[in-house]
Write a protein that holds these residues in place. Sequence first.
Motif, short mmCIF file in Angstrom:
data_model
loop_
_atom_site.label_atom_id
_atom_site.label_comp_id
_atom_site.label_asym_id
_atom_site.label_seq_id
_atom_site.Cartn_x
_atom_site.Cartn_y
_atom_site.Cartn_z
N ALA B 25 -17.45 1.27 -2.10
CA ALA B 25 -16.85 2.11 -1.13
C ALA B 25 -15.21 1.97 -1.41
N ALA B 26 -14.88 0.97 -2.39
CA ALA B 26 -13.67 0.94 -2.63
C ALA B 26 -12.97 2.29 -3.36
N ARG B 27 -11.77 2.81 -2.86
CA ARG B 27 -11.66 3.87 -3.77
C ARG B 27 -10.28 3.87 -4.63
N TYR B 28 -10.38 3.97 -5.95
CA TYR B 28 -9.26 4.01 -6.87
C TYR B 28 -8.31 5.30 -6.79
N ALA B 29 -7.47 5.15 -7.70
CA ALA B 29 -6.43 6.36 -7.57
C ALA B 29 -7.21 7.46 -8.06
N ALA B 30 -8.18 7.63 -8.82
CA ALA B 30 -8.59 8.92 -9.09
C ALA B 30 -10.04 9.29 -8.31
N GLU B 31 -10.23 8.59 -7.32
CA GLU B 31 -11.43 8.77 -6.62
C GLU B 31 -11.23 9.52 -5.12
N HIS B 203 0.65 18.80 0.20
CA HIS B 203 0.45 19.23 1.62
C HIS B 203 0.85 20.57 2.06
N GLY B 204 1.66 21.09 0.99
CA GLY B 204 2.26 22.60 1.53
C GLY B 204 3.55 22.54 2.27
N ASP B 205 3.79 21.54 2.92
CA ASP B 205 5.02 21.46 3.69
C ASP B 205 6.32 20.69 3.09
N GLY B 206 6.27 20.54 1.79
CA GLY B 206 7.22 19.66 1.18
C GLY B 206 6.79 18.11 1.02
N ARG B 207 5.77 17.74 1.55
CA ARG B 207 5.41 16.47 1.65
C ARG B 207 4.20 16.14 0.52
N ILE B 208 4.24 15.17 0.08
CA ILE B 208 3.02 15.12 -1.05
C ILE B 208 2.73 13.51 -0.74
N THR B 209 1.44 13.26 -0.91
CA THR B 209 0.56 11.73 -0.95
C THR B 209 0.12 11.71 -2.34
N VAL B 210 0.56 10.40 -3.00
CA VAL B 210 0.29 10.19 -4.54
C VAL B 210 -0.64 9.08 -4.32
N TYR B 211 -1.88 9.20 -4.76
CA TYR B 211 -2.83 7.90 -5.11
C TYR B 211 -2.83 7.86 -6.43
N ARG B 236 4.52 9.87 0.11
CA ARG B 236 3.74 8.84 0.38
C ARG B 236 2.82 8.31 -0.90
N VAL B 237 2.97 7.12 -1.32
CA VAL B 237 2.33 6.44 -2.26
C VAL B 237 1.16 5.59 -1.98
N VAL B 238 0.07 5.58 -2.29
CA VAL B 238 -1.10 4.69 -1.85
C VAL B 238 -1.75 4.16 -2.96
N ASN B 239 -1.92 2.90 -2.99
CA ASN B 239 -2.65 2.24 -4.30
C ASN B 239 -3.38 1.01 -3.36
N ALA B 240 -4.44 1.37 -2.56
CA ALA B 240 -5.17 0.40 -1.75
C ALA B 240 -5.95 -0.32 -2.78
#
Lengths: 175, 751
Positions: B25-31, B203-211, B236-240
């Motif tokens: 269930a743990a998701r890594y950057a490419a998932e 996201h199309g409104d100038g924002r990006i989320t980077v996993y 926003r950068v996510v590396n959970a």
Amino acid sequence: MPTLTASRPLPAEASRPIDTIPITLTVNGSVRRLQVEPWTTLLDLLRDKLDLTGTKKGCDHGQCGACTVLIDGRRINSCLTLAVVRDGCAITTIEGMATGADLHPLQAAFIEHDAFQCGYCTPGQICSAQGLINEGRATSRDDVRELMSGNLCRCGAYTNITDAVMDVLQAEPAR
Amino acid sequence: MGNQMKVGIGTAISRVDGREKVTGAARYAAEYVVPDMLYGVIVSSAIAKGSITAIDEDAARSVPGIVEILSHKNRPGEAWFDRSYKDELNIPGTPFKALHDSTILFSGQPVAVVLGKTFEAARYAASLVAITYQEEAHNIDFAVSLAEKFLPKKKRNTYHPPKTRGEPDKAFDAAALQLHEEYHLATEHHNPMEMHASTVEWHGDGRITVYDKTQGSQGVQAYIASGFGFSKKDVRVVNAYVGGGFGSGLRPQYQTQLAVLAAKKTKRSVRVVMTRQQMFTHAHRPECTYSIKLGAETTGMFTSIYGDATTSTSRFENNMEDIVTWGMMNYASPNAGGEYTVAPRDTYTSADMRAPGAATGMTLFEIAVDEMAYKAKVDPLEFRTINYSEIDAMNELPFTSKALREAYREGAKAFGWSRRTPEPRSMTDGRELVGWGVATGMWDAQFSKTSASAKLSANGHLEVACATSDIGTGTYTVMTQVAADTLGLSITQITAKLGDSDLPTAPVEGGSWGAASSGAAVQLACQAVGKKLFKAAKGLEGDPFGAANFDDVEFVDGHMKLKGSDVAGVPLTTIMRSSGENSIEAEETASSGISGMISMMKKARNTHSAVFVEVKVDEDLNVVRVTRVVNAVAAGRIINPKTARSQILGGVVMGIGMALHEETFADVKLGRWMNHDYAEYHVPANADIYDIEVLFVDEPDPEVTPLGVKGLGEIGIVGTAAAVANAIYHATGKRVRSLPITIDKLLELEK
């Protein structure tokens, strides 16, 4: 120094469309009828098309074991098999190991023995360990170490992996 | 305690993220599933140096499903100044900018990204991109690059120049026992199991989320903002979950640049994943040559230590490590000195890899120490205690704590060192020669300013959060345990959040400072929540805490109670209810403060270890097996003995790799790494690893960091390879001074 020029393939050849092939797979107990391009590996099918990302890509060359799944109960590197050649097969991935909320004994043993750190090789290790148990060949720690060596763990959790596998192996005789 | 399982600091609980990891269930950057996403496949440079003169994309673009091909010719605008691409590590030089221009700086450099609707189409099309290069003369041979070695004017801010004491040259010349040898460590690649990957959600409104696969979400966030024209709040950068790092994710790697550039160009979400081969085209541990001169009295007492080391770097940045300082700090020689230089070659810049500097410098030094012990005819363990230094001998500072003597003693006892016979080749087991070796490890105990938040909900559930990363280090678990300890809650009542740039500020996860720093921040935040709870409890019916002060109460089993009282106290949920609030929250920052900074100047802070190794060597085939390791570690307070042990196990395994397996070979003609995959670059496999015992010696140290924690991510590797090398010498009488010790090197010594 010389100029280095790569060979140029013909656009006409490259632009041929890829036809899909219908296949049926039983994935973690559910029958899936799929249209699959013949160049898609089982690994990429699981991860990209079926959103079963528990199966990991660590090398894409059959060298690390992170992509190990069970096909009809046998462990296999899913990066080294094209999905279309597995038509009709039953595939178990890490997502299919637990029964509802109850973890598979290997999953529980891996947690108990801290048999992972980053967790990226873990699904492959667990599937491989189940394959090993199914094979019925391993009886000792040395057997487990040898026969689990197709699954690399860069975090170095090997001694704990062996402990976890031995726990389950001893509790559950070969089927 | 009530009937709840004890879960606080010092308890060996299982990882709280264990279920996610064993169920997939743990998701890594490419998932991460992102709608309408393009798959990017990187095209790598075929040459090591020169420039691109033409790119023929016709065939690639004709592949059905290909949307765009990005190269230096059509990439979107990016920042102009080098300083905009500086990351947290701030390596002196010019940071690498992917697709910036036609210049080729290293083999495997990304020169194009093919973007397709499917991975397979993009991969095929990438193979069809035909690039014409103008090649220039290159060099990636470290031995050749030594002709150009130099000490950079601008130093890396983590670099500590060796401080000379006494007159090492004169003392060496006068020494009764002399050793002067060259030691060497091969280039190594980090090779975390997860390949570097970035999924950019547009996201199309100038924002990006980077996993992103990174060891620091906020570092990547700042880097993307300054280098690629985003406002920081829009990134926003996510590396959970991070599938290993070992230092390869300390700096943003080029797949992050490529994915962001491609998303900007196409205004779509993009995923870029490196291949395992491409994992060899960025971070790597520098190759090192280290000349060591030791002088000693006949008793074995050091009179002089001198080291001269060079490590590899690139042509465009000067990565620097502390190599020669470790021996100078650890041993009480009256005379000591050293020199250090870097040698540039046409590769990507070398990088921090697990215990950078120490894993190389301390390890190689510990082989030389073993050699001197034999010269002095003193037991190698005894030799180390003869030269034991109670202080950091180079900086002349006392330690906040140093239980290395205890580590030697307890490690030796567990290993059975007293049964060792001193002569090489004196121990056998069947057809195998047996050798026992020892080495010392030393690493920094660092602390880094970190913030965390804690939020207690009305139902009694606590969430603690910090932007730190868990790269397998057990940070989720450590944060949970510290919170449980501070507010008297059970594990199931706590959720730890990390790996997200939106969370309270934390530095990149590295240097073994994570547990000490994020742990301290979580404790402060939980204490602040506790104080607010205490205030709220004043409004309780019957005023059960009366005139008590906050210091008079404690948190146990989900209750607030008077210290020493037999009465269970008041459930936190009751206090929450009476407060009328939905939640009570606090955010706090742990920093060393003024007293801490003064302490840092006045005292050295380090972890230490004593590594004992048994090898068995097949006399005919020279196959080496590391059959037994005992690593006794002095690292202050241990928050979780289970995950702490795993950190050391991992370090030891990587140390065995350093000793026997790991080496990236240079094809000097083509200017590229030859063995760029897991089949040819050998990391230890399960069958290579036998028994490893980890001991933590008692080392209370309230001064080193707020929790008394020193950190464990790196100390396990330091010295391990030396203990293996020393054991091989004891087994065979063959002294190999170049790591890894492969069969060919042992065979060579038979001639």
